[in-house]
Design an enzyme around this catalytic site. Structure first.
Site, PDB file in Angstrom:
ATOM      1  N   GLU A 151       0.826  -1.206   0.000  1.00  0.00           N
ATOM      2  CA  GLU A 151       0.000   0.000   0.000  1.00  0.00           C
ATOM      3  C   GLU A 151       0.869   1.268   0.000  1.00  0.00           C
ATOM      4  OE1 GLU A 151      -2.708  -0.604   3.276  1.00  0.00           O
ATOM      5  OE2 GLU A 151      -4.027  -1.852   2.064  1.00  0.00           O
ATOM      6  N   GLU A 189      -7.013  -7.590  -1.135  1.00  0.00           N
ATOM      7  CA  GLU A 189      -7.547  -7.619   0.230  1.00  0.00           C
ATOM      8  C   GLU A 189      -9.051  -7.384   0.171  1.00  0.00           C
ATOM      9  OE1 GLU A 189      -5.543  -5.082   3.015  1.00  0.00           O
ATOM     10  OE2 GLU A 189      -3.614  -6.118   2.796  1.00  0.00           O
TER      11      GLU A 189
END
Length: 604
Positions: A183, A258
């Site tokens: 991320e 995710e």
């Protein structure tokens, strides 16, 4: 027709999952729209779990649970600071640190692996997985090409790659892809840093495809992706999300790296418990559109010891619970939930006719034990080490301590009472004047100031006991040193000339404790007790009669408890218990009288 194509894809998926048991090399590649396993489109259905959060004895059970829910792959974060606790010394063998063994176990269960090594991972884990020894460098910058940071990163990549490079799919192992950072588009834009990380893995023998993972927004994807790597979306659950990935790079496949069945919870909040409908809807969309995906998490486990992280929201600090149950499909002690059953039924409905998911493994046995009356044992005040003199207080890291507690002590010269301010307290302090408890300061609540009363002592003694809770693990405030990070001021006067006492409360420290008959009216007490078991099983230690502190069972640190909840019970796996006598030691920051604990079968 779409359902037929998907059925065919899943049939290939099931066949290939079995094929990996031969341990022969396979190919895994990226086309513009698909992942290709041995040249054929392959749909990854992954369940994430973290070896460091699960007792090693339960690794196989949790993998089998994921398989029985319909997964063909296991995703795993690796926490750098769990393996390099001391700078330059790596541990891939003790307790639940043998990453190679975990990966091999996945293969034995005919599961592929998505490998997520960081070096930064987030994961609600202390410092996002980065080692706190980095914070001893006063001006360190992380997640960029700061050369001091990169020297440590290079050491980590070399050590970890050596453990797993022979377990890649290209060498007959189960590792399909390796994630580059995590991320990153939510943090920075140093593309050179990301490219250097990929280069390091290349140089150390990694030759499977790479992927990145970012939120499905243009700026995150631009800053966080790299050429040639598949694009993970955190999460990807709509046409718009996948279109954003295609706009960023139309030449690689994207997937939901995710998909969130549950969510995290901080101390002082209500449990985060998202319903079943949202995740079922998202997974149905992904199955209908033949998109690969990863459940984050399918099983959360536990932040044992001092490993729980924190976020920087609220009033600036939000520490995470000891439990990482996450309201996941497989709960903290490995049992099924309504969410598990709903997702299993959904995934199972897409299997080819006549095919069935594996039988759900038997649940791990649980036990209870009745109330145990603990007794006063000793206090921190009888176990202070040799003082370190400091003109002004410094952080834990400056004294070479990573976790635990620290006492800062000084005599009050000049001002003797009034407004006491701790500038940038990290994270929780109890204040004493002439041995008397005055009150607490809680960073979570933005508290920095307390009133010291007048006393008849000529040179009053001020003691500040500071607890370092989890380091921030996400976004811009990762540099989160512990203790008193700036100064202490009384009525505007900076207090000087301190004695500092480190209390790491590591295994060696706890083992060294000796019983004493110290006065029990001063908080900072240890309590001790024991309970007998005729048979072992998983249990939850009920801490509702205590206030705030840490629990050890047979020398194992179960983690933190706190009366503000929502968690009042700490998970204790059967592997940490024994037939016969079991010892419990509790440190409580506030409680001065002994109370009871008990063993319960469930979290609540």
């Amino acid at each position: 027709m779409r359902k037929l194509l998907l059925t065919t894809c899943l049939a290939v998926t099931c066949f290939m999952a079995q094929a990996q048991a031969d341990k022969k090399p396979h190919t895994f590649a990226l086309s513009k729209s698909d992942f290709l396993l041995d040249g054929k489109p392959y749909q990854i259905i992954s369940g994430e779990m973290h070896p460091a959060r699960i007792p090693k004895e339960y690794w196989r059970h949790r993998i089998q649970m994921a398989k029985a829910m319909g997964c063909n792959t296991i995703a795993a974060y690796i926490f750098w600071n769990y393996h390099e606790g001391t700078e330059g010394t790596f541990d891939f063998t003790t307790e639940n640190r043998n990453i190679a063994e975990f990966v091999k176990m996945c293969q034995e269960e005919n599961m592929w692996v998505l490998f997520r090594p960081g070096p930064y991972v987030c994961a609600e884990w202390e410092f996002g997985g980065l080692p706190p020894y980095l914070l001893r460098i006063p001006d360190i910058k992380v997640r960029c090409l700061d050369p001091r940071y990169m020297v440590a990163v290079e050491r980590y990549v070399k050590a970890l790659a050596n453990e797993v490079k022979d377990l890649q799919v290209t060498k007959g192992g189960p590792i399909l892809m390796v994630q580059v950072e995590n991320e990153y588009g939510s943090f920075g834009n140093d593309r050179n840093y990301l490219l250097r990380l990929k280069e390091l893995w290349d140089q150390n023998g990694i030759n499977v495809p790479y992927y990145t993972a970012d939120g499905p927004t243009a700026f995150m994807l631009e800053a966080g992706s790299i050429p040639g790597a598949a694009i993970g979306l955190d999460s990807g659950g709509s046409d718009g999300d996948f279109a954003a990935a295609t706009r960023q790079n139309p030449d690689v496949p994207s997937f939901s790296s995710e998909s969130y069945p549950g969510w995290l919870t901080h101390w002082g909040e209500k449990w985060a418990r998202p319903g079943v409908d949202g995740i079922v809807k998202e997974i149905k969309y992904l199955l209908d559109n033949k998109k690969s995906f990863n459940f984050y998490v399918i099983h959360g486990g536990t932040n044992f010891g001092f490993t729980a992280g924190a976020n920087s929201g609220g009033k600036g600090y939000e520490p995470d619970l000891t439990s990482y149950d996450y309201d996941a499909p497989i709960n903290e002690n490995g049992d099924t939930t309504a969410k598990y059953n709903a997702l299993r039924n959904l995934i199972g409905s897409y299997l080819p006719k006549g095919k069935k998911l594996p039988k759900i493994p038997a649940a791990i046995p649980t036990i209870t034990f009745p109330d145990v009356q603990l007794q006063p044992f000793t206090s921190i005040w009888e176990h202070l080490p040799q003082a370190i003199p400091s003109v002004q207080p410094k952080t834990f890291e400056a004294y070479g301590q990573d976790y635990g507690f620290m006492v800062y002590k000084t005599k009050l010269i000049g001002h003797k009472s009034g407004k006491l301010t701790i500038t940038e307290l990290h994270d929780y302090a109890t204040i004493y004047l002439n041995g008397k408890y005055i009150g607490k300061l809680d960073r979570r609540l933005g508290e920095q100031t307390i009133t010291l009363p007048k006393s008849d002592v000529k040179d009053p003694v001020l003691e500040i006991l500071v607890e370092g809770m989890g380091r921030i693990n996400f976004a811009q405030y990762l540099i989160d040193r512990k203790g008193i990070t700036d100064r202490v001021v009384l009525n505007g006067m900076t207090l000087m000339n301190w004695e500092v006492y480190g209390l790491p409360m590591n295994d060696a420290f706890i083992h060294s404790l000796k019983a004493s008959k110290a006065a029990t009216d001063k908080p900072g007490q240890y309590f001790k007790g024991s309970f007998q078991l005729a048979k072992t099983g998983d249990t939850y230690i009920d801490m509702s009669a205590f206030k705030k502190g840490v629990v050890w069972v047979n020398g194992h640190n179960l983690g933190r408890f706190w009366e503000i909840g929502p968690q009042k019970r700490l998970y204790c796996p059967a592997s940490w218990l024994k037939n016969g006598e079991n010892e419990v030691i509790i440190f409580d920051l506030h409680q001065t009288t002994a109370a009871t604990i008990s063993g319960q079968r469930t979290m609540e």
